[in-house]
Design a protein around this motif. Sequence first.
Motif, PDB file in Angstrom:
ATOM      1  N   LEU A 385       0.818  -1.117  -0.188  1.00 29.03           N
ATOM      2  CA  LEU A 385       0.010  -0.086   0.041  1.00 29.03           C
ATOM      3  C   LEU A 385       0.850   1.305  -0.056  1.00 29.03           C
ATOM      4  CD1 LEU A 385      -2.762  -1.098   2.764  1.00 29.03           C
ATOM      5  CD2 LEU A 385      -2.467  -1.450   0.214  1.00 29.03           C
ATOM      6  N   ALA A 386       0.605   2.203  -0.978  1.00 25.73           N
ATOM      7  CA  ALA A 386       1.403   3.335  -0.996  1.00 25.73           C
ATOM      8  C   ALA A 386       0.492   4.705  -1.174  1.00 25.73           C
ATOM      9  CB  ALA A 386       2.247   3.043  -2.174  1.00 25.73           C
ATOM     10  N   LEU A 387       1.014   5.621  -1.031  1.00 22.08           N
ATOM     11  CA  LEU A 387       0.486   7.153  -1.141  1.00 22.08           C
ATOM     12  C   LEU A 387       0.619   7.483  -2.446  1.00 22.08           C
ATOM     13  CD1 LEU A 387       1.961   8.951   1.880  1.00 22.08           C
ATOM     14  CD2 LEU A 387      -0.431   7.909   1.946  1.00 22.08           C
ATOM     15  N   PRO A 388      -0.225   8.456  -3.117  1.00 20.01           N
ATOM     16  CA  PRO A 388      -0.258   8.752  -4.728  1.00 20.01           C
ATOM     17  C   PRO A 388       1.337   9.279  -4.878  1.00 20.01           C
ATOM     18  CG  PRO A 388      -2.309   9.709  -3.648  1.00 20.01           C
ATOM     19  CD  PRO A 388      -1.321   9.109  -2.244  1.00 20.01           C
ATOM     20  N   THR A 389       1.953   9.768  -3.937  1.00 20.03           N
ATOM     21  CA  THR A 389       3.513  10.108  -4.136  1.00 20.03           C
ATOM     22  C   THR A 389       4.153   8.792  -4.273  1.00 20.03           C
ATOM     23  OG1 THR A 389       3.761  10.215  -1.686  1.00 20.03           O
ATOM     24  CG2 THR A 389       3.005  12.145  -2.967  1.00 20.03           C
ATOM     25  N   GLY A 411      -3.356   2.498  16.234  1.00 20.76           N
ATOM     26  CA  GLY A 411      -2.071   2.845  15.459  1.00 20.76           C
ATOM     27  C   GLY A 411      -2.031   4.296  15.817  1.00 20.76           C
ATOM     28  N   ARG A 412      -1.028   4.908  15.508  1.00 20.41           N
ATOM     29  CA  ARG A 412      -0.874   6.290  15.571  1.00 20.41           C
ATOM     30  C   ARG A 412      -1.416   6.950  14.389  1.00 20.41           C
ATOM     31  NH1 ARG A 412       3.584   7.974  13.984  1.00 20.41           N
ATOM     32  NH2 ARG A 412       4.499   6.189  13.134  1.00 20.41           N
ATOM     33  N   SER A 413      -1.954   8.266  14.461  1.00 19.34           N
ATOM     34  CA  SER A 413      -2.478   9.004  13.687  1.00 19.34           C
ATOM     35  C   SER A 413      -1.623   9.186  12.224  1.00 19.34           C
ATOM     36  CB  SER A 413      -3.234  10.326  14.300  1.00 19.34           C
ATOM     37  OG  SER A 413      -3.979  10.038  15.049  1.00 19.34           O
ATOM     38  N   GLY A 414      -2.107   8.972  11.201  1.00 17.33           N
ATOM     39  CA  GLY A 414      -1.360   8.993   9.896  1.00 17.33           C
ATOM     40  C   GLY A 414      -0.375   8.033   9.769  1.00 17.33           C
ATOM     41  N   SER A 415      -0.516   6.991  10.308  1.00 18.76           N
ATOM     42  CA  SER A 415       0.163   5.690  10.067  1.00 18.76           C
ATOM     43  C   SER A 415      -0.070   4.877   8.889  1.00 18.76           C
ATOM     44  CB  SER A 415       0.341   4.861  11.333  1.00 18.76           C
ATOM     45  OG  SER A 415      -0.759   4.446  11.501  1.00 18.76           O
ATOM     46  N   GLY A 416      -1.538   5.239   8.582  1.00 15.83           N
ATOM     47  CA  GLY A 416      -1.997   4.391   7.246  1.00 15.83           C
ATOM     48  C   GLY A 416      -3.235   3.371   7.457  1.00 15.83           C
ATOM     49  N   LYS A 417      -3.697   3.522   8.660  1.00 13.05           N
ATOM     50  CA  LYS A 417      -4.890   2.951   8.951  1.00 13.05           C
ATOM     51  C   LYS A 417      -6.147   2.924   8.020  1.00 13.05           C
ATOM     52  CE  LYS A 417      -5.514   4.327  13.117  1.00 13.05           C
ATOM     53  NZ  LYS A 417      -4.691   5.528  13.181  1.00 13.05           N
ATOM     54  N   SER A 418      -6.466   4.054   7.836  1.00 15.01           N
ATOM     55  CA  SER A 418      -7.535   4.407   6.752  1.00 15.01           C
ATOM     56  C   SER A 418      -7.315   4.170   5.402  1.00 15.01           C
ATOM     57  CB  SER A 418      -7.973   6.000   7.043  1.00 15.01           C
ATOM     58  OG  SER A 418      -8.445   6.403   8.162  1.00 15.01           O
ATOM     59  N   THR A 419      -6.033   4.192   4.985  1.00 15.19           N
ATOM     60  CA  THR A 419      -5.567   3.782   3.644  1.00 15.19           C
ATOM     61  C   THR A 419      -5.673   2.049   3.787  1.00 15.19           C
ATOM     62  OG1 THR A 419      -4.005   5.314   3.589  1.00 15.19           O
ATOM     63  CG2 THR A 419      -3.634   3.405   2.176  1.00 15.19           C
ATOM     64  N   ASP A 571       1.791  -0.684  13.085  1.00 17.83           N
ATOM     65  CA  ASP A 571       3.064  -0.236  13.764  1.00 17.83           C
ATOM     66  C   ASP A 571       3.870   0.408  12.179  1.00 17.83           C
ATOM     67  OD1 ASP A 571       5.241   0.754  15.164  1.00 17.83           O
ATOM     68  OD2 ASP A 571       6.093  -1.395  15.249  1.00 17.83           O
ATOM     69  N   ARG A 572       3.959   1.577  12.375  1.00 17.18           N
ATOM     70  CA  ARG A 572       4.843   2.179  10.973  1.00 17.18           C
ATOM     71  C   ARG A 572       5.709   3.173  11.558  1.00 17.18           C
ATOM     72  NH1 ARG A 572       3.060   6.613   7.570  1.00 17.18           N
ATOM     73  NH2 ARG A 572       4.291   6.830   5.916  1.00 17.18           N
ATOM     74  N   PRO A 573       7.010   3.054  11.408  1.00 18.39           N
ATOM     75  CA  PRO A 573       8.042   3.900  11.468  1.00 18.39           C
ATOM     76  C   PRO A 573       8.111   5.399  10.900  1.00 18.39           C
ATOM     77  CG  PRO A 573       9.158   2.137  10.246  1.00 18.39           C
ATOM     78  CD  PRO A 573       7.693   1.683  10.748  1.00 18.39           C
ATOM     79  N   ALA A 574       8.640   6.470  11.121  1.00 16.63           N
ATOM     80  CA  ALA A 574       8.550   7.626  10.376  1.00 16.63           C
ATOM     81  C   ALA A 574       9.124   7.610   8.973  1.00 16.63           C
ATOM     82  CB  ALA A 574       9.038   8.871  11.059  1.00 16.63           C
ATOM     83  N   GLY A 576       9.684   4.687   6.919  1.00 18.09           N
ATOM     84  CA  GLY A 576       9.693   3.393   6.055  1.00 18.09           C
ATOM     85  C   GLY A 576       8.287   2.765   6.150  1.00 18.09           C
ATOM     86  N   PRO A 577       7.977   1.633   5.617  1.00 13.06           N
ATOM     87  CA  PRO A 577       6.830   1.185   5.453  1.00 13.06           C
ATOM     88  C   PRO A 577       6.332   0.421   6.921  1.00 13.06           C
ATOM     89  CG  PRO A 577       8.258  -0.362   4.574  1.00 13.06           C
ATOM     90  CD  PRO A 577       8.976   0.946   4.565  1.00 13.06           C
ATOM     91  N   GLY A 578       5.111   0.538   7.309  1.00  5.80           N
ATOM     92  CA  GLY A 578       4.773  -0.201   8.440  1.00  5.80           C
ATOM     93  C   GLY A 578       4.594  -1.784   8.443  1.00  5.80           C
TER      94      GLY A 578
END
Length: 588
Positions: A385-389, A411-419, A571-574, A576-578
């Motif tokens: 799973l990736a962002l449009p960028t 998980g942390r906000s912005g980690s990619g749960k909604s994606t 769990d996603r580090p700042a 790299g991928p989670g």
Amino acid sequence: MRGLGPFLRDAWHLSRPYFFSEEKWSARGLLAAIVFLNLSLVGMTVILNFWNRAFYNALQDKDWQSFMDLLLFYKRTDTGIMPGFCLIAAVYILVAVYRTYLNQWLRIRWRRWMTQRFLQRWLADRAYYRISLTAAAGANGYGTDNPDQRIADDLNSFVTETLSLSLDLLSNVVTLFSFLTILWTLSGPMTLLGVDIPGYMVWAALIYSAIGTWLTHMVGWPLAALNFRQQRVEADFRFALVRLRENVEGIALHRGEAEEQHGLRGRFEAVILNWWAIMLRTKQLNALVAGYSQAAVIFPIVVAAPRFFSGTMSLGGLTQTADAFGQVQGAMSWFVNSYAALAGWRATVDRLVTFHRSIEAARAAADQGVTAVPGETYALDNATLALPTGQALLDHTSFAFEPGQSVVISGRSGSGKSTLFRALAGIWPFGAGHVRQPRASSLFLPQRPYIPLGTLRHAVAYPAPVDAYSDDEIRAALADAQLSHLEPRLDDEDNWPQRLSGGEQQRLALARALLAKPDWLFLDEATASLDPEAEAALYATLRRRLPGTTLISIAHRPAVAAFHDRHLVFDRPADGPGRLVEAVRSAA
């Protein structure tokens, strides 16, 4: 115009499908009738040209009987019957009225067909979603500004301008050839520097029109780009106003009126600045066209005057010659007179073509990236799973959700749960690998529920038809969702997204789930706007009313985990991928 060939091909590719569609015979019939009426008007201008000669000759000869015959019904001549002005005018009015009526009829049918076609392609394969993601992220490939404006306004402009310009061009071409012979015959030869020039007024009209066309193009060519930009900045300003209307409460709570006014002024300033550029260029173009048109009034009379004063041409012949010259010169000057309209048409075509290409590119990419395939259960199959960028959120991950085993993901906000939520729904296109989806029924509830236009009954039943559930079923669902106070307003139409609080909107979405009774229910912080007690009560209701439903929840509050069999952490580090990590396992 620059790139004329590709532009005309684009306009043809936009126009052609309708006249070869399932409506082709009615479309072609209406177009043929309109063309016939337009050519009839050209034929009547030819008749008026000869009538003009006879009428002014009658005035010159002081022939009262001929004057009255030509004014009323008809006059017999050596060459046949000349219809009177009243008869010509009556037929002209009838033809002009039905030409406009049929033109409007074809326009609305053509616009309806194109609107339905663009809507179908825009919504198919979730092209609208991919386009919105790439446009918002500034990614290359599919981004298109203001698709709503292109469908609502540009399609209307395209149909109107295409019919108007093409029919006008056809009429002018027929007018040119109809009056060319008349002018050639009337003008006779002219001796210039010892050389006899036959049909000299035809050559004068050609030279006059060629000079005017060249000057008009030199002055007016920037208008196409300016009109393209004007349509975009107007749409941006209108979109900002709609956004303000949809978010009035948030703006009021933040006391953001000054900032909103500043932003709207900035967008409107872009409208004004571009409009000034259009005004300045249009002023120059209008000055040229107006001067050109005024000179064209007197030019043919001046050129033909020597033959009139020499006695070789009557007053009727002079007026007929001047009129024929004006018709030929006007037909040759079509480009001059239509330049501003052509510039606007080109801007409209460019916007529709870029929108169409964005749709086709988005649809062509539907089977690329993360793709949904049938399976026994919801699962990630070596999915990235990736962002449009292009930034990866999950890398080559395989994971399966078991039917009947409810799972909560935190998980942390912005980690990619909604994606992850969107990928499981099969709508997230960026990345690689597969998402497996069972054939069982499922329902996905985002944090911000979608509430359609219409009645409250429609909003609760959505996406099912409004009559899919009985009144008793809807009332029971509203009561379970703690929305009993809305029962009397089931058939009221209102701006429900503005009327309902955030918590009430989320309760409404949960009422949909209670009505739909899906086998799988995904909730992306779908109770985040509720207090903990209400959240716990609603989860308990879901488990009680939907015992056969597998719950997959994304939530932050620890209490939500008590209603699930399994707890995962995204769990996603700042840098790299989670990954999905098992956190807590508890009984429901």
